[in-house]
Design a protein around this motif. Structure first.
Motif, PDB file in Angstrom:
ATOM      1  N   PRO A 120       0.771  -1.384   0.050  1.00 54.32           N
ATOM      2  CA  PRO A 120      -0.215   0.035  -0.064  1.00 54.32           C
ATOM      3  C   PRO A 120       0.849   1.096  -0.100  1.00 54.32           C
ATOM      4  N   GLU A 121       1.872   1.211   0.823  1.00 52.45           N
ATOM      5  CA  GLU A 121       2.792   2.341   0.768  1.00 52.45           C
ATOM      6  C   GLU A 121       3.495   2.706  -0.596  1.00 52.45           C
ATOM      7  N   GLU A 122       3.703   1.717  -1.339  1.00 53.78           N
ATOM      8  CA  GLU A 122       4.425   1.645  -2.785  1.00 53.78           C
ATOM      9  C   GLU A 122       3.343   2.442  -3.575  1.00 53.78           C
ATOM     10  N   MET A 123       1.923   1.879  -3.494  1.00 56.54           N
ATOM     11  CA  MET A 123       1.037   2.213  -4.409  1.00 56.54           C
ATOM     12  C   MET A 123       0.752   3.744  -4.179  1.00 56.54           C
ATOM     13  N   ARG A 124       0.804   4.232  -3.044  1.00 58.74           N
ATOM     14  CA  ARG A 124       0.495   5.772  -2.939  1.00 58.74           C
ATOM     15  C   ARG A 124       1.737   6.334  -3.223  1.00 58.74           C
ATOM     16  N   ALA A 125       3.186   5.961  -3.553  1.00 60.26           N
ATOM     17  CA  ALA A 125       4.240   6.456  -3.981  1.00 60.26           C
ATOM     18  C   ALA A 125       3.818   6.433  -5.505  1.00 60.26           C
ATOM     19  N   ILE A 126       3.433   5.333  -6.261  1.00 62.45           N
ATOM     20  CA  ILE A 126       3.393   5.359  -7.504  1.00 62.45           C
ATOM     21  C   ILE A 126       2.067   6.332  -8.054  1.00 62.45           C
ATOM     22  N   GLU A 127       1.015   6.585  -7.284  1.00 60.94           N
ATOM     23  CA  GLU A 127      -0.025   7.148  -7.500  1.00 60.94           C
ATOM     24  C   GLU A 127      -0.445   7.955  -6.239  1.00 60.94           C
ATOM     25  N   PRO A 128       0.151   9.137  -6.038  1.00 65.19           N
ATOM     26  CA  PRO A 128      -0.259  10.038  -4.624  1.00 65.19           C
ATOM     27  C   PRO A 128      -1.656  10.407  -4.476  1.00 65.19           C
ATOM     28  N   HIS A 183      -0.608  -4.590  -7.850  1.00 63.30           N
ATOM     29  CA  HIS A 183       0.259  -4.982  -8.818  1.00 63.30           C
ATOM     30  C   HIS A 183       0.479  -3.984  -9.974  1.00 63.30           C
ATOM     31  N   TYR A 184       1.778  -3.663 -10.116  1.00 65.04           N
ATOM     32  CA  TYR A 184       1.919  -2.657 -10.890  1.00 65.04           C
ATOM     33  C   TYR A 184       2.627  -3.088 -12.583  1.00 65.04           C
ATOM     34  N   THR A 185       2.281  -2.550 -13.354  1.00 67.83           N
ATOM     35  CA  THR A 185       3.061  -2.820 -14.645  1.00 67.83           C
ATOM     36  C   THR A 185       3.326  -1.577 -15.450  1.00 67.83           C
ATOM     37  N   VAL A 186       4.710  -1.398 -15.207  1.00 68.00           N
ATOM     38  CA  VAL A 186       5.181  -0.179 -15.629  1.00 68.00           C
ATOM     39  C   VAL A 186       5.148   0.052 -17.294  1.00 68.00           C
ATOM     40  N   SER A 187       5.138  -1.103 -17.789  1.00 66.84           N
ATOM     41  CA  SER A 187       4.971  -0.741 -19.292  1.00 66.84           C
ATOM     42  C   SER A 187       3.709  -0.784 -20.096  1.00 66.84           C
ATOM     43  N   ASP A 188       2.865  -0.741 -19.322  1.00 64.84           N
ATOM     44  CA  ASP A 188       1.301  -0.660 -19.900  1.00 64.84           C
ATOM     45  C   ASP A 188       1.241   1.027 -19.948  1.00 64.84           C
ATOM     46  N   CYS A 189       0.163   1.357 -20.741  1.00 64.39           N
ATOM     47  CA  CYS A 189       0.082   3.005 -20.962  1.00 64.39           C
ATOM     48  C   CYS A 189      -1.578   2.901 -21.376  1.00 64.39           C
ATOM     49  N   THR A 190      -1.857   4.182 -21.584  1.00 57.41           N
ATOM     50  CA  THR A 190      -3.275   4.625 -21.875  1.00 57.41           C
ATOM     51  C   THR A 190      -3.124   5.695 -22.934  1.00 57.41           C
ATOM     52  N   GLY A 191      -4.427   5.997 -23.699  1.00 57.11           N
ATOM     53  CA  GLY A 191      -4.718   7.027 -24.668  1.00 57.11           C
ATOM     54  C   GLY A 191      -6.030   6.804 -25.024  1.00 57.11           C
TER      55      GLY A 191
END
Length: 423
Positions: A168-176, A186-194
């Motif tokens: 949970p702490e890492e989640m908030r660092a990823i998206e404050p 679970h975080y997938t750094v290579s995914d994206c949006t548009g």
């Protein structure tokens, strides 16, 4: 084969037209609306999400569906009124459950191949579609959901995709900006949006520059296929005309089942309705409080994307209710309420609701390949991953047509991953 008709001007039809035009075919795209990307490719969740490759053919999906059946605001809603189409679809859905593992792995492979193709096309054609490469964060409120996701991560890794568990702490660092209590993520750094609509319309213009004839306002009313070509009858402004082509590719979304029946094929696509809201970030406080990282909330089955500076898209749910396109207030309300819970400083004063019908095959695998007639091909049934998979399946079907026409392999680099091919 030289002249190819494509039925459908959504993301799969436009990517197919582009891939075929790049290979030198004469392509005519037939679309019943006045513009491209006016149905399911209009306002989806915006994710290009290899991390969402898990197919739904799992016992947990059935358990949740039964639990939610009588709740109007449930993430998964099934109209209990029976129909042969719905019953046959669910029977085949259950029959596909033994293939859950292999289909999830194959979908991840296909999504990764598609991603690089799509990025290259956007660069080549100068398409601005609000691409944001900040990754996708899957969030979980309980241990069971988090541990199931860990098992899915192992399947995704078999397909070549890496995603990592986060606290949970890492989640908030990823998206404050995210609020609430969570077990983990679970975080997938290579995914994206548009923005799928901006991408599809931009690629349609690029296809026209390559010589594709885009014919809008064309309602296909009949087709006859033989070994020497396909006759397609269209109606426009009350008048009918017949065109002859060397081959046809059906990319018609939820209409593909009816189109296939005209051609003597069975393509058991079912229309699964999804909803979205576009939150207009009209003030500085809302723009600062809205997330930039894309989210997938496993409990509510909602996904998000930040489209530019002033739009925040929230989408999801699955409704089995035939071809009903109504935008129901009781299905939109949970999306608005979710924003209030997770991002309380984002104003929902200005919200645009939308609903679209996802074309889903029972095994959640797209139907890509030949029909019974040698001049008939399909690229349809991508379900909730239409945009994520489209560039790869367009390349596969373009190479299939290349082979059928006796030419050398075209410009694609996508290996023909496992997709639904049965007639």
């Amino acid at each position: 084969m030289k002249t190819i008709a494509i039925i459908g001007g959504g993301i799969t039809g436009v990517t197919t037209a582009y891939a075929l035009a790049k290979r030198g075919f004469s392509v005519t795209l037939l679309e019943r609306h006045r513009y491209a990307a006016m149905e399911t490719s209009f306002a989806n969740g915006g994710q290009l999400s290899a991390s969402n490759a898990e197919v739904w053919n799992h016992r947990s999906t059935i358990a949740k569906g039964l639990k939610w059946m009588l709740k109007n605001d449930a993430p998964l809603l099934v109209n209990p009124k029976p129909s042969w189409h719905k019953l046959s679809w669910f029977a085949e859905f259950v029959a596909a459950m033994p293939h859950y593992h292999e289909n999830t792995v194959a979908t991840a492979q296909l999504a990764l191949a598609a991603r690089e193709h799509l990025f290259q096309w956007a660069r080549d054609e100068g398409i601005d579609f609000d691409l944001k490469r900040e990754g996708i964060l899957h969030i979980y409120r309980d241990r069971a959901g988090f541990e199931h996701a860990a098992a899915v991560s192992r399947l995704l890794l078999e397909g070549g995709l890496s995603r990592r568990a986060v606290t949970p702490e890492e989640m908030r660092a990823i998206e404050p900006t995210l609020r609430g209590d969570y077990y983990g993520g679970h975080y997938t750094v290579s995914d994206c949006t548009g923005d799928i609509h901006k991408f599809t319309t931009g690629l349609a213009l690029a296809a026209r520059r390559l010589g594709v004839e885009t014919r809008f306002g064309q309602q296909v009313t009949a087709m006859r296929a033989g070994a020497d070509g396909v006759d397609i009858t269209v109606e426009q402004d009350g008048e009918s005309q017949v065109g002859r082509y060397d081959a046809v590719v059906v990319c018609a979304g939820t209409a593909s089942r009816g189109m296939a029946a005209m051609l003597g094929d069975r393509v058991n696509v079912y229309p699964v309705k999804g909803y979205s809201i576009t939150v207009h970030l009209n003030d500085a406080a809302s723009r600062a409080a809205a997330p930039t990282v894309s989210l997938l909330d496993d409990e509510t089955k909602l996904v998000t994307s930040r489209l530019g500076e002033d739009r925040f898209r929230v989408a999801g749910t699955a409704e089995f209710n035939g071809f009903n396109r109504d935008i129901r207030a009781d299905r939109i309300a949970p999306l608005v309420e979710w924003v209030g819970r997770c991002f309380p400083d984002v104003s929902t004063r200005s919200v645009t609701p939308w609903a679209g019908l996802r074309p889903m095959m029972p095994n959640l695998m797209p139907r890509v390949g030949r029909g019974k007639a040698p001049t008939v091909f399909y690229n349809t049934g991508h379900g909730h991953l239409g945009w994520t998979l489209s560039a790869a399946t367009a390349d596969i079907i373009a190479d299939t047509i290349f082979a059928a026409s006796g030419r050398e392999r075209g410009g694609g680099q996508v290996a023909p991953a496992r997709v639904a091919r049965a007639a």
